[in-house]
Design an enzyme around this catalytic site. Structure first.
Site, mmCIF file in Angstrom:
data_model
loop_
_atom_site.group_PDB
_atom_site.id
_atom_site.type_symbol
_atom_site.label_atom_id
_atom_site.label_comp_id
_atom_site.label_asym_id
_atom_site.label_seq_id
_atom_site.Cartn_x
_atom_site.Cartn_y
_atom_site.Cartn_z
ATOM 1 N N TYR A 19 35.288 39.011 46.802
ATOM 2 C CA TYR A 19 36.407 39.911 46.524
ATOM 3 C C TYR A 19 36.003 41.352 46.830
ATOM 4 C CZ TYR A 19 39.803 42.582 43.788
ATOM 5 O OH TYR A 19 40.755 43.493 43.380
ATOM 6 N N GLU A 41 47.124 42.589 38.081
ATOM 7 C CA GLU A 41 46.409 43.569 37.241
ATOM 8 C C GLU A 41 47.007 43.578 35.844
ATOM 9 O OE1 GLU A 41 43.654 45.212 37.674
ATOM 10 O OE2 GLU A 41 43.378 45.171 39.845
ATOM 11 N N TRP A 49 38.453 40.805 35.166
ATOM 12 C CA TRP A 49 39.063 40.543 36.471
ATOM 13 C C TRP A 49 38.622 39.194 37.024
ATOM 14 C CZ3 TRP A 49 43.244 41.472 38.766
ATOM 15 C CH2 TRP A 49 43.395 41.229 40.124
#
Length: 182
Positions: A19, A41, A49
């Site tokens: 990522y 988000e 995350w």
């Protein structure tokens, strides 16, 4: 061969590293993807995350590829389906916020404003480069964007979430000074 030097937050998890290396901080101009990332988000709020990354494929399946026109049509039966989907983060308020966000996205388009134009309007279309020394939780810019998103009716778009989103989609380049992606 030596591994590239990454931002410290990428850690040793291969998913996080991928990522970081291929997505985080890359300027994104596809409206649907900008909206998807903002919604993800929002789901991340209060969690890490990596949790969202591990569930991203399930999120995309559950939310019909994050196609706003499809998500905007979700009804109570869809909310119940999502609340029973162990592949995603099952929070009614966040699910409802995503459905509402799809409707807002479509209203913006109907008014002739793309989500891309909206997202990048705050920086004049330019990437803002952080100092590379310290990751901030929020900034004056993220507070401004957050206020405007809230004014339009978006939820789970506080300054910290908005700043993380702006970093993720490359509006802000916050890679560390010694990171190969800076």
């Amino acid at each position: 061969m030596m591994a590239p030097h990454r931002c410290g937050w990428a850690g040793s998890d291969p998913l996080m590293q991928t990522y970081h290396d291929s997505e985080w901080g890359v300027p994104q101009h596809e409206s649907r993807m900008l909206w998807e990332m903002l919604m993800l988000e929002g789901f991340q709020a209060g969690l890490s995350w990596i949790t969202v990354l591990r569930k991203r494929d399930a999120f995309r399946k559950a939310f019909k590829g994050f196609v706003p026109a499809a998500v905007a049509r979700f009804a109570e039966a869809d909310i119940l389906r999502l609340l029973n989907d162990p592949g995603i983060i099952r929070a009614r308020a966040k699910i409802e916020a995503t459905i509402a966000g799809a409707k807002i996205y479509l209203d913006m388009e109907k008014q002739g404003e793309t989500f891309d134009a909206f997202a990048w309007s705050f920086t004049g279309g330019k990437v803002i480069k952080g100092d590379g020394r310290k990751l901030l939780a929020s900034t004056a810019l993220s507070e401004t964007v957050s206020k405007e998103l809230k004014r339009r009716g978006f939820k789970f778009v506080g300054p910290t979430i908005v700043h993380a989103w702006m970093q993720a989609v490359g509006i802000v380049n916050d890679h560390s000074l010694d990171c190969f992606r800076r």
